[in-house]
Design a protein around this motif. Structure first.
Motif, PDB file in Angstrom:
ATOM      1  N   LEU A 103      -3.788   1.822   6.234  1.00  0.00           N
ATOM      2  CA  LEU A 103      -5.018   1.153   5.818  1.00  0.00           C
ATOM      3  C   LEU A 103      -5.005   0.889   4.313  1.00  0.00           C
ATOM      4  O   LEU A 103      -5.290  -0.219   3.861  1.00  0.00           O
ATOM      5  CB  LEU A 103      -6.240   2.008   6.181  1.00  0.00           C
ATOM      6  CG  LEU A 103      -7.580   1.532   5.620  1.00  0.00           C
ATOM      7  CD1 LEU A 103      -7.943   0.160   6.170  1.00  0.00           C
ATOM      8  CD2 LEU A 103      -8.663   2.545   5.907  1.00  0.00           C
ATOM      9  N   VAL A 104      -4.649   1.900   3.536  1.00  0.00           N
ATOM     10  CA  VAL A 104      -4.613   1.753   2.076  1.00  0.00           C
ATOM     11  C   VAL A 104      -3.604   0.689   1.682  1.00  0.00           C
ATOM     12  O   VAL A 104      -3.891  -0.174   0.843  1.00  0.00           O
ATOM     13  CB  VAL A 104      -4.299   3.099   1.397  1.00  0.00           C
ATOM     14  CG1 VAL A 104      -4.055   2.921  -0.088  1.00  0.00           C
ATOM     15  CG2 VAL A 104      -5.426   4.099   1.632  1.00  0.00           C
ATOM     16  N   ASN A 105      -2.410   0.716   2.267  1.00  0.00           N
ATOM     17  CA  ASN A 105      -1.389  -0.285   1.939  1.00  0.00           C
ATOM     18  C   ASN A 105      -1.851  -1.692   2.299  1.00  0.00           C
ATOM     19  O   ASN A 105      -1.580  -2.651   1.577  1.00  0.00           O
ATOM     20  CB  ASN A 105      -0.068   0.046   2.620  1.00  0.00           C
ATOM     21  CG  ASN A 105       0.634   1.190   1.948  1.00  0.00           C
ATOM     22  OD1 ASN A 105       0.463   1.425   0.761  1.00  0.00           O
ATOM     23  ND2 ASN A 105       1.416   1.937   2.704  1.00  0.00           N
ATOM     24  N   SER A 106      -2.571  -1.822   3.402  1.00  0.00           N
ATOM     25  CA  SER A 106      -3.096  -3.122   3.792  1.00  0.00           C
ATOM     26  C   SER A 106      -4.135  -3.604   2.784  1.00  0.00           C
ATOM     27  O   SER A 106      -4.114  -4.767   2.358  1.00  0.00           O
ATOM     28  CB  SER A 106      -3.720  -3.032   5.188  1.00  0.00           C
ATOM     29  OG  SER A 106      -4.289  -4.266   5.554  1.00  0.00           O
ATOM     30  N   LEU A 107      -5.041  -2.715   2.388  1.00  0.00           N
ATOM     31  CA  LEU A 107      -6.056  -3.082   1.395  1.00  0.00           C
ATOM     32  C   LEU A 107      -5.418  -3.454   0.061  1.00  0.00           C
ATOM     33  O   LEU A 107      -5.847  -4.413  -0.603  1.00  0.00           O
ATOM     34  CB  LEU A 107      -7.041  -1.931   1.195  1.00  0.00           C
ATOM     35  CG  LEU A 107      -7.961  -1.630   2.372  1.00  0.00           C
ATOM     36  CD1 LEU A 107      -8.735  -0.345   2.130  1.00  0.00           C
ATOM     37  CD2 LEU A 107      -8.899  -2.790   2.627  1.00  0.00           C
ATOM     38  N   LYS A 108      -4.393  -2.729  -0.337  1.00  0.00           N
ATOM     39  CA  LYS A 108      -3.699  -3.038  -1.594  1.00  0.00           C
ATOM     40  C   LYS A 108      -3.019  -4.404  -1.512  1.00  0.00           C
ATOM     41  O   LYS A 108      -3.060  -5.184  -2.463  1.00  0.00           O
ATOM     42  CB  LYS A 108      -2.649  -1.977  -1.907  1.00  0.00           C
ATOM     43  CG  LYS A 108      -3.215  -0.686  -2.427  1.00  0.00           C
ATOM     44  CD  LYS A 108      -2.065   0.265  -2.709  1.00  0.00           C
ATOM     45  CE  LYS A 108      -2.494   1.502  -3.421  1.00  0.00           C
ATOM     46  NZ  LYS A 108      -1.352   2.364  -3.719  1.00  0.00           N
ATOM     47  N   GLY A 109      -2.395  -4.684  -0.389  1.00  0.00           N
ATOM     48  CA  GLY A 109      -1.703  -5.959  -0.230  1.00  0.00           C
ATOM     49  C   GLY A 109      -2.662  -7.135  -0.282  1.00  0.00           C
ATOM     50  O   GLY A 109      -2.437  -8.121  -0.996  1.00  0.00           O
ATOM     51  N   VAL A 110      -3.758  -7.036   0.460  1.00  0.00           N
ATOM     52  CA  VAL A 110      -4.741  -8.118   0.494  1.00  0.00           C
ATOM     53  C   VAL A 110      -5.386  -8.290  -0.877  1.00  0.00           C
ATOM     54  O   VAL A 110      -5.510  -9.409  -1.377  1.00  0.00           O
ATOM     55  CB  VAL A 110      -5.809  -7.839   1.576  1.00  0.00           C
ATOM     56  CG1 VAL A 110      -6.965  -8.815   1.455  1.00  0.00           C
ATOM     57  CG2 VAL A 110      -5.197  -7.914   2.959  1.00  0.00           C
ATOM     58  N   SER A 111      -5.785  -7.181  -1.495  1.00  0.00           N
ATOM     59  CA  SER A 111      -6.448  -7.288  -2.803  1.00  0.00           C
ATOM     60  C   SER A 111      -5.485  -7.827  -3.861  1.00  0.00           C
ATOM     61  O   SER A 111      -5.876  -8.600  -4.733  1.00  0.00           O
ATOM     62  CB  SER A 111      -7.039  -5.946  -3.229  1.00  0.00           C
ATOM     63  OG  SER A 111      -6.036  -4.978  -3.407  1.00  0.00           O
ATOM     64  N   SER A 112      -4.222  -7.440  -3.784  1.00  0.00           N
ATOM     65  CA  SER A 112      -3.232  -7.933  -4.744  1.00  0.00           C
ATOM     66  C   SER A 112      -3.070  -9.446  -4.628  1.00  0.00           C
ATOM     67  O   SER A 112      -3.077 -10.167  -5.627  1.00  0.00           O
ATOM     68  CB  SER A 112      -1.894  -7.241  -4.513  1.00  0.00           C
ATOM     69  OG  SER A 112      -0.913  -7.744  -5.377  1.00  0.00           O
ATOM     70  N   ARG A 113      -2.940  -9.932  -3.407  1.00  0.00           N
ATOM     71  CA  ARG A 113      -2.796 -11.379  -3.202  1.00  0.00           C
ATOM     72  C   ARG A 113      -4.030 -12.130  -3.695  1.00  0.00           C
ATOM     73  O   ARG A 113      -3.924 -13.154  -4.373  1.00  0.00           O
ATOM     74  CB  ARG A 113      -2.540 -11.696  -1.726  1.00  0.00           C
ATOM     75  CG  ARG A 113      -1.118 -11.440  -1.298  1.00  0.00           C
ATOM     76  CD  ARG A 113      -0.837 -11.952   0.106  1.00  0.00           C
ATOM     77  NE  ARG A 113      -1.579 -11.251   1.138  1.00  0.00           N
ATOM     78  CZ  ARG A 113      -1.239 -10.069   1.643  1.00  0.00           C
ATOM     79  NH1 ARG A 113      -0.150  -9.458   1.215  1.00  0.00           N
ATOM     80  NH2 ARG A 113      -1.943  -9.510   2.591  1.00  0.00           N
TER      81      ARG A 113
ATOM     82  N   PHE B  77      -5.061   7.871  -3.771  1.00  0.00           N
ATOM     83  CA  PHE B  77      -5.822   9.114  -3.717  1.00  0.00           C
ATOM     84  C   PHE B  77      -6.994   8.927  -2.771  1.00  0.00           C
ATOM     85  O   PHE B  77      -7.675   7.900  -2.807  1.00  0.00           O
ATOM     86  CB  PHE B  77      -6.345   9.494  -5.103  1.00  0.00           C
ATOM     87  CG  PHE B  77      -7.316  10.645  -5.072  1.00  0.00           C
ATOM     88  CD1 PHE B  77      -6.854  11.942  -4.979  1.00  0.00           C
ATOM     89  CD2 PHE B  77      -8.678  10.420  -5.114  1.00  0.00           C
ATOM     90  CE1 PHE B  77      -7.733  12.999  -4.932  1.00  0.00           C
ATOM     91  CE2 PHE B  77      -9.574  11.474  -5.068  1.00  0.00           C
ATOM     92  CZ  PHE B  77      -9.103  12.769  -4.978  1.00  0.00           C
ATOM     93  N   ALA B  78      -7.214   9.887  -1.923  1.00  0.00           N
ATOM     94  CA  ALA B  78      -8.387   9.900  -1.052  1.00  0.00           C
ATOM     95  C   ALA B  78      -9.094  11.230  -1.260  1.00  0.00           C
ATOM     96  O   ALA B  78      -8.456  12.283  -1.254  1.00  0.00           O
ATOM     97  CB  ALA B  78      -7.977   9.732   0.407  1.00  0.00           C
ATOM     98  N   GLY B  79     -10.375  11.176  -1.494  1.00  0.00           N
ATOM     99  CA  GLY B  79     -11.126  12.403  -1.752  1.00  0.00           C
ATOM    100  C   GLY B  79     -12.461  12.389  -1.049  1.00  0.00           C
ATOM    101  O   GLY B  79     -12.854  11.403  -0.435  1.00  0.00           O
ATOM    102  N   SER B  80     -13.156  13.488  -1.153  1.00  0.00           N
ATOM    103  CA  SER B  80     -14.464  13.630  -0.536  1.00  0.00           C
ATOM    104  C   SER B  80     -15.463  14.107  -1.579  1.00  0.00           C
ATOM    105  O   SER B  80     -15.122  14.893  -2.467  1.00  0.00           O
ATOM    106  CB  SER B  80     -14.390  14.643   0.606  1.00  0.00           C
ATOM    107  OG  SER B  80     -15.684  14.947   1.072  1.00  0.00           O
TER     108      SER B  80
END
Length: 62
Positions: free
Chosen positions: A4-14, A39-42
């Protein structure tokens, strides 16, 4: 989670590179905008307003 994080990074980068073409020239060597880590936190159920206030009160790098 990492997919999920990698997908969000890819889309946001483009999208960022499309909207801000100068980013392409600035990051041309790395050929990527984000690092490979994340990083993922609570916040333990704290209200978002309290989390936002905490973040805003942190020292910013000079």
């Amino acid at each position: 989670m990492s997919r999920l994080v990698n997908s969000l990074k890819g889309v946001s980068s483009r999208r960022l590179r499309q909207e801000f073409p100068d980013l392409v020239r600035h990051y041309w060597r790395a050929q990527r905008l984000w690092s490979g880590s994340y990083f993922a936190g609570s916040a333990g159920g704290a209200p978002l307003s309290l989390v936002k206030q905490y973040i805003e009160q942190q020292n910013r790098p000079l």
